[in-house]
Design a protein around this motif. Structure first.
Motif, PDB file in Angstrom:
ATOM      1  N   GLN A  21       8.597   2.510  -8.551  1.00  0.00           N
ATOM      2  CA  GLN A  21       7.335   3.040  -9.075  1.00  0.00           C
ATOM      3  C   GLN A  21       6.806   4.123  -8.141  1.00  0.00           C
ATOM      4  N   LEU A  22       6.656   5.327  -8.683  1.00  0.00           N
ATOM      5  CA  LEU A  22       6.042   6.403  -7.912  1.00  0.00           C
ATOM      6  C   LEU A  22       4.570   6.078  -7.717  1.00  0.00           C
ATOM      7  N   ARG A  23       4.125   6.062  -6.452  1.00  0.00           N
ATOM      8  CA  ARG A  23       2.740   5.684  -6.152  1.00  0.00           C
ATOM      9  C   ARG A  23       2.182   6.570  -5.045  1.00  0.00           C
ATOM     10  N   THR A  24       0.856   6.587  -4.991  1.00  0.00           N
ATOM     11  CA  THR A  24       0.148   7.150  -3.849  1.00  0.00           C
ATOM     12  C   THR A  24      -0.659   6.024  -3.234  1.00  0.00           C
ATOM     13  N   VAL A  25      -0.314   5.637  -2.016  1.00  0.00           N
ATOM     14  CA  VAL A  25      -0.955   4.526  -1.326  1.00  0.00           C
ATOM     15  C   VAL A  25      -1.612   5.063  -0.061  1.00  0.00           C
ATOM     16  N   ASP A  26      -2.932   4.875   0.054  1.00  0.00           N
ATOM     17  CA  ASP A  26      -3.673   5.373   1.221  1.00  0.00           C
ATOM     18  C   ASP A  26      -3.416   6.863   1.443  1.00  0.00           C
ATOM     19  N   GLY A  27      -3.360   7.595   0.331  1.00  0.00           N
ATOM     20  CA  GLY A  27      -3.134   9.034   0.413  1.00  0.00           C
ATOM     21  C   GLY A  27      -1.704   9.442   0.645  1.00  0.00           C
ATOM     22  N   VAL A  28      -0.793   8.471   0.683  1.00  0.00           N
ATOM     23  CA  VAL A  28       0.613   8.752   0.972  1.00  0.00           C
ATOM     24  C   VAL A  28       1.429   8.666  -0.308  1.00  0.00           C
ATOM     25  N   HIS A  29       2.162   9.734  -0.623  1.00  0.00           N
ATOM     26  CA  HIS A  29       3.032   9.740  -1.795  1.00  0.00           C
ATOM     27  C   HIS A  29       4.372   9.108  -1.435  1.00  0.00           C
ATOM     28  N   GLY A  30       4.841   8.266  -2.330  1.00  0.00           N
ATOM     29  CA  GLY A  30       6.125   7.612  -2.088  1.00  0.00           C
ATOM     30  C   GLY A  30       6.512   6.773  -3.293  1.00  0.00           C
ATOM     31  N   THR A  31       7.423   5.864  -3.064  1.00  0.00           N
ATOM     32  CA  THR A  31       7.916   5.003  -4.133  1.00  0.00           C
ATOM     33  C   THR A  31       7.919   3.564  -3.657  1.00  0.00           C
ATOM     34  N   SER A  32       7.347   2.690  -4.473  1.00  0.00           N
ATOM     35  CA  SER A  32       7.436   1.258  -4.175  1.00  0.00           C
ATOM     36  C   SER A  32       8.627   0.688  -4.930  1.00  0.00           C
ATOM     37  N   PHE A  33       9.429  -0.061  -4.243  1.00  0.00           N
ATOM     38  CA  PHE A  33      10.610  -0.695  -4.822  1.00  0.00           C
ATOM     39  C   PHE A  33      10.363  -2.199  -4.868  1.00  0.00           C
TER      40      PHE A  33
END
Length: 731
Positions: free
Chosen positions: A130-142
């Motif tokens: 899942q493409l996410r932005t967490v705490d202002g950080v763009h990345g992917t949660s697996f």
């Protein structure tokens, strides 16, 4: 060093089940500061710098082991804070990134609870990549379900496919492993490296992967399938308001890879196909297209029925966005989209679902329950909540993310019966000693309930070949809950009849009448599908008796009968113009035949006109499943092989008389009963010259006389052409 030797070894060799307990930032046990650990095999130097709070300390990490394990402490902070890893590699390059082990889980406890119950309806928004932005950080949660794994890492082109970099954490007793990786974006290739229950390390594709490499490669690809700009809102609104049972539905069944080809070796993409397919289906007048399975599959000759990527359209023809483009184009043209969906089984490919964590996770352990002997595939364990959740959510996924209008469920009979295609001793009875698969029954009921309630207007269609009762009745009445069911009995009986030499047909007229004895038990689709033109059966045209003239005349009558009989007609591609060769998924249809004499183009024109008449006349579809919608005028003239019946809607504003002459003998003065007086116009004649026929008929129609025949108050003498189907309308 604050780690024990065992803890250090578990990180170096990637066998710790909860690496977040050791990696990342943690308060020191005595409350005097914090410690940070990171495993970075190619780092020469690692520094910690605060992300937001600049008053927090920066400090260097020290290498604990040459394998790349770093640790550092500071007394300058008592509590955990957001920080970046500043990494210098051995070539002097410097990069800055947030630490994957500094984030809280991206899958919540309520999500996991519902998943364990089998009721997280959008689990595809939680598991997978899942493409996410967490705490202002763009990345992917697996996140992946592998409850019996000893360790799971996400590997990909972003970490050199090295399982030591990103080991995942196990979230309690859920069996779900999770990790958020900063900087991983759309297009990244990945797999899960699993140390299974036996200690073996295997690479597995993501069960919830949204996109895959083209076969024979099989890596999952991070993808955002929510970015496509849909323009089919008007279609979806109409779909929600429509009762499909009282609406026209003529279905054109298509295999995407072989409808048309660019070349012998190359198929058209989803986007390239869109314009051509929309134009053709619109011209021909079909209301719906049904695609053979579009889900990712490794083995092309399976035609898509051995699915390896349940949440991904096959990459053979483009991206998920491209498939959405195709669906959107069909909707904009007013054409519905059905897809074949395959929850009955899955293949044994070692990189896919089979023995996912070293155990029979998605399938049954006992081969008497978990293996399809006919197809060499594995059977889903419908008694496991997480497996049912995987499948029910998948149905909603296709309807919501891809705007699919209907799911045709393949091989339902194989799901319902524990002894399907098995001999005595090769199957395990249910808890009551019976042959019914009670878990599959409950799964199908739940699937149908969720699909109909969560996606109003979407239809579900069962390919079910037995006499299982109430397939298309709601679960609260004891049914399975499908909208429609393929009428396999009608298909077999009808084809058996039309394959016979006309001289023998008088002995087999019951083949055409028998279907009405059970028609009102279910809501039927009338299929002449891909299954009837493969495996040595030949083409529909090739199965008709006689010379070319008779073959085409027979086929026109067959299709006319299919369209005018109660139920929703389905026809496989190529049959509408008389494909001569058996269907071959590796080559395109023989479109050149349309220029080879009058018969092929005439048949195509006939199907086009059939569809126009069908859509225009509510009597052919509004009361398909009402007793008042059909009755025989006469089906007892076996000697002449002539049959007649009425199709009408409830209000009788559309009332049609259908007459079939099923031998090549013309009948110039044949009297048939009529339900009302006046003039009856001939609105369709399969023997017309524009269709390749002999052009006999009833120009100007017939006038009904006050002469009772066949129990009707009126009658008329008709000219019945040889081998023909005629449709008349009053007024």
């Amino acid at each position: 060093m604050l780690l024990t030797r065992d803890e250090l070894e578990s990180l170096i060799h990637a066998r710790h089940r909860s690496p977040h307990q050791l990696l990342g930032m943690h308060p020191l046990g005595d409350g005097s500061g914090v410690v940070v650990r990171a495993f970075l095999p190619n780092a020469a130097k690692v520094r910690i710098e605060p992300t937001h709070e600049k008053n927090k300390p920066s400090f260097e990490l020290q290498q604990l082991d040459p394998a790349g394990l770093y640790e550092g402490t500071t007394k300058g902070a008592k509590h955990v804070y957001a920080y970046d890893l500043v990494i210098t590699d051995y070539q002097g390059g410097v990069r800055r990134t947030r630490d994957p082990y500094s984030f809280l889980p991206t899958v919540g406890e309520s999500d996991l609870y519902l998943f364990g119950k089998g009721d997280e309806r959008r689990i595809y928004e939680k598991l997978g990549a899942q493409l996410r932005t967490v705490d202002g950080v763009h990345g992917t949660s697996f996140a992946v379900w592998a409850p019996n794994a000893q360790r799971v890492s996400v590997v990909g082109d972003f970490n050199g496919w090295d399982g030591r970099y990103y080991p995942m954490r196990l979230l309690g007793a859920s069996g779900v492993w999770e990790l958020f990786v900063p900087g991983v974006g759309e297009g990244a290739h990945y797999k899960y490296e699993i140390q299974n229950i036996h200690g073996q390390v295997v690479l597995k594709a993501d069960p919830y992967g949204f996109f895959f490499e083209s076969a024979p490669k099989n890596a999952s690809i991070v993808w955002n399938n929510k970015k496509f700009k849909w323009t089919d809102g008007e279609w979806l609104k109409k779909r929600r308001e429509q009762n499909v049972l009282r609406a026209p539905m003529s279905i054109y069944e298509v295999h995407i890879g072989s409808w048309k080809k660019k070349s012998v070796a190359e198929s058209f993409s989803y986007r390239e196909l869109a314009g051509m397919l929309v134009s053709y289906v619109k011209q021909m007048g079909f209301t719906h297209v049904e695609f053979l399975p579009v889900s990712e599959h490794a083995y092309y000759p399976s035609w898509g029925y051995q699915v390896t990527g349940f949440y991904s359209p096959t990459a053979r023809f483009g991206t998920p966005d491209d498939f959405q483009y195709l669906v959107n184009a069909l909707h904009e043209a007013g054409i519905g989209v059905l897809v074949d969906w395959v929850p009955a089984h899955f293949p044994r490919d070692e990189w896919a679902l089979a023995k996912f964590d070293g155990t029979a996770l998605y399938e049954h352990q006992d081969p008497r329950q978990g293996a399809h002997q006919d197809w060499g595939t594995l059977i889903f364990n419908y008694g496991r909540h997480e497996v049912c959740n995987f499948l029910t959510a998948n149905a909603l996924f296709w309807c919501e993310r891809f705007h699919i209008d209907g799911l045709r469920v393949d091989a339902v009979a194989s799901m319902l019966y524990l002894d399907y295609s098995r001999k005595e001793g090769e199957w395990v009875p249910n808890q009551f000693g019976g042959r019914e698969n009670l878990d599959a029954v409950e799964f199908l009921r739940k699937f149908n309930y969720l699909t109909h309630t969560e996606c109003p207007g979407v239809v579900t269609i069962a390919e079910e070949s037995t006499a299982w009762p109430l397939v298309t009745r709601p679960p609260y009445l004891g049914g399975l809950g499908f909208s429609l069911k393929w009428n396999m009995g009608w298909m077999h009986d009808t084809l058996n009849y039309f394959m016979r030499d006309p001289i023998h047909r008088k002995y087999h007229q019951n083949d055409l009448t028998f279907a009405m004895l059970y028609h009102f038990n279910e809501n039927f689709v009338l299929p002449l599908s891909h299954d009837e033109v493969v495996h040595g059966k030949g083409s529909l045209l090739g199965r008709m008796p006689g010379d070319d003239w008779q073959k085409f005349a027979n086929l026109r009558v067959l299709l006319g009968y299919q369209w005018t009989f109660p139920g929703k007609p389905l026809l496989f591609m190529g049959c509408e113009f008389g494909q001569r060769a058996e269907w071959n998924a590796n080559s395109g249809l023989d479109w050149w035949l349309l220029g080879a004499g009058p018969f092929h183009a005439g048949l195509q024109r006939f199907v086009e006109d059939l569809n126009k008449l069908y859509v225009a006349e509510a009597g052919l579809w509004e009361s398909d499943y009402d007793v008042s919608g059909f009755y025989w005028i006469d089906c007892t003239d076996q000697n002449n092989s002539i049959m007649s019946f009425v199709r009408q809607n409830q209000s009788r504003t559309s009332e049609l008389v259908v007459i079939m002459n099923l031998t090549p003998v013309p009948r110039p003065s044949y009297r048939i009963g009529l339900p009302r007086g006046g003039v009856w116009r001939e609105v369709l004649n399969s023997d017309a010259s524009i269709y390749g026929g002999s052009n006999m008929g009833n120009l100007g129609g017939v006038s009904a006389e006050d002469y009772q025949v066949h129990g009707q108050p009126h009658s008329a003498e008709f000219v019945l052409p040889p081998m023909s189907i005629l449709v008349f309308k009053s007024g």
